[in-house]
Design a protein around this motif. Structure first.
Motif: not given
Ligand SMILES: Cc1cc2nc3c(=O)[nH]c(=O)nc-3n(C[C@H](O)[C@H](O)[C@H](O)COP(=O)(O)OP(=O)(O)OC[C@H]3O[C@@H](n4cnc5c(N)ncnc54)[C@H](O)[C@@H]3O)c2cc1C
Length: 475
Positions: A17-27, A43-48
């Protein structure tokens, strides 16, 4: 990007849930039309809410800032990071649980990442409705709707998102979690703090959940398409419908023929609802909770309008296909126009009776320019909200857009209107807003920002120009 920042975030939300690669972050780094692009540290994706709080504290410790992001359908680049590569995009998408649906109390408690269309469906399942509706409802999220105080198609009847909120849960800039998830209708215990976060575009707090009003179901709906000769006639028509149907009108949309013809020509399967061409069109939706009876009422009223010569032509949708065709013409205009050029968009409001004056002034302005500009305005007439959109060629847009928007905003300000009725200020309109708001309004707004986010951790550069980061006051 600091590896300790990444590691600290991974420790909170896990590596997936932490995106650091350029392709993953692009959207997450570009807006819905691909027109505005930034660069995120991660990009961080918390759930609470607790995880959101920890990410905010980590950002503060590392000198980073946080850009909350919902469905990323915003139209003013408020959920897009800047170009520094130092901001954390905090995606709320994993916070997508509906915590409680209570039809007897007429409320629902939903997390910020619930998609609007899912919330509407949850309301329908208990024989209620959640009336917020907009073209992006399949992607936009409850938190984004609240942070932008979204409007949409039913504002005339139900008001903006603000009017649907009973309580909020918010993570503040210092990491505090404020649980204000009340579901009472009446609460006059001092300042209404939830209101500050509505429309704050992620600059004052991160909304993690909301208690929202449910409304009665609308079982009988009639959709009407009418042709009128002028914008003035459309305003008179609106007044006549208001007098007759009162609050049963949920939408009253005005559409210029240029937009109708573009939709009919460029959108597959789209047909003009009335056979002849007319200068202006009005799309009206009426609804009530009773299962039948509205059709007869609508037919009788239209017969009178035609007899009095108030409308040139018109029809009532006979089927869901016909109804969807009418709405496709209204909502698909920009998509149709983009097939042959670039659309200069905007989102302004004046009081309803001033709409024709604004339309005439802007049409005159477009005709006075050397370049080819196709004037294709449409809007929510019942809310005084217009999209005075114009279609231009790709090589002319850079030159025309700033001049057109300035001319429009000046005209709107002269009419004591708003340069942003729905979409907000984001990163795109902070200058235009600063030029037109009074010194008192700007000072009060900056004081609120300073009080709630003294170190500018939350969405700097949105609503106000970004300023140098100040250290947080030590306690
Ligand atoms: C086809 C289309 C039609 C549209 N029609 C309308 C319309 O009729 N009316 C209208 O008002 N808008 C409309 N919009 C604009 C957009 O859909 C709305 O602004 C919507 O409310 C944004 O929600 P989102 O979840 O996509 O937010 P995002 O785009 O992700 O974010 C928007 C802003 O809210 C902030 N934010 C997001 N989530 C949170 C959170 N949980 N806490 C704090 N801040 C947060 C972001 O930082 C950003 O500043 C339309 C957009 C499209 C693409």
């Amino acid at each position: 990007m600091s590896s300790s920042l990444v590691q600290a975030c991974v420790a909170v939300v896990g590596p997936s849930n932490v995106l650091v690669d350029a392709a993953d972050k692009q959207a997450f780094e570009q807006d819905v039309w691909g027109r505005y692009c930034g660069k995120a540290a991660l990009v961080a994706r918390p759930s609470t809410a607790e995880e959101v709080s920890k990410i905010v504290l980590i950002a503060a410790e590392h000198g980073a800032s946080v850009v909350p992001q919902g469905g990323n359908t915003g139209l003013v680049a408020g959920g897009i990071p800047d170009e520094t590569g130092r901001q954390i995009v905090l995606s709320l998408s994993r916070m997508n649980r509906i915590r409680q649906v209570e039809p007897r109390g007429d409320f629902v408690i939903a997390e910020a990442g619930v998609v609007l269309a899912d919330l509407q469906r949850a309301a329908e399942q208990v024989d209620r409705s959640f009336p917020l509706s907009l073209g992006a409802e399949g992607s936009c999220q409850v938190g984004g709707n609240i942070a932008t105080n979204a409007g949409g198609l039913n504002v005339l009847r139900y008001g903006m998102t603000r009017g649907l909120i009973l309580g909020l849960e918010v993570v503040l800039a210092d990491g505090t979690i404020w649980n204000g998830l009340r579901s009472v209708r009446k609460d006059n215990t001092g300042y209404d703090l939830k209101e500050i976060f509505v429309g704050s575009e992620g600059t004052l707090g991160i909304i993690t959940a909301a208690s929202l009003r449910l409304l009665p179901p609308q079982r009988d709906r009639q959709t009407v398409w009418l042709a009128v000769a002028s914008a003035e006639a459309a305003i008179d028509l609106f007044a006549a419908f208001r007098s007759h149907f009162g609050d049963l009108i949920s939408s009253f949309e005005l559409i210029h023929s240029n937009g109708v013809e573009l939709a009919v020509e460029h959108l597959e399967g789209c047909r003009r609802p009335v056979s002849d061409r007319h200068l202006w069109h009005v799309l009206i939706e009426l609804a009530w909770a009773l299962p039948t009876g509205l059709r007869e009422q609508t037919e009788a009223f239209l017969a009178q309008l035609f007899e009095d010569g108030i409308c040139e032509d018109g029809t009532i949708a006979e089927s869901e296909t016909q109804r969807l065709n009418m709405w496709r013409i209204r909502e698909g205009q920009s998509e149709a126009a983009r097939k042959i050029g670039v659309v200069i968009r905007n989102d302004v409001a004046v009081s309803i009776e001033r709409l024709p004056g604004l339309l005439h002034a802007m049409e005159k302005w477009t005709k006075a320019q050397d370049s080819d500009i196709l004037f294709m305005p449409f809007g929510h007439v019942g809310d005084g909200n217009l999209h005075c959109n114009c279609l231009v060629s790709p090589d002319a847009v850079e030159e025309i857009e700033p001049r057109l928007l300035e001319a429009l905003y000046d005209e709107v300000t002269k009419l004591r209107g708003s340069i942003s009725a729905e979409h907000g200020i984001g990163r795109l309109k902070s200058n235009s807003m600063a030029k037109r708001k009074s010194e008192v309004e700007l000072r009060l707004a900056r004081s609120i920002k300073q009080l709630l986010d003294p170190s500018s951790i939350l969405n700097p550069g949105v609503i106000f120009e970004a300023r140098e980061r100040e250290p947080a006051a030590s306690s």
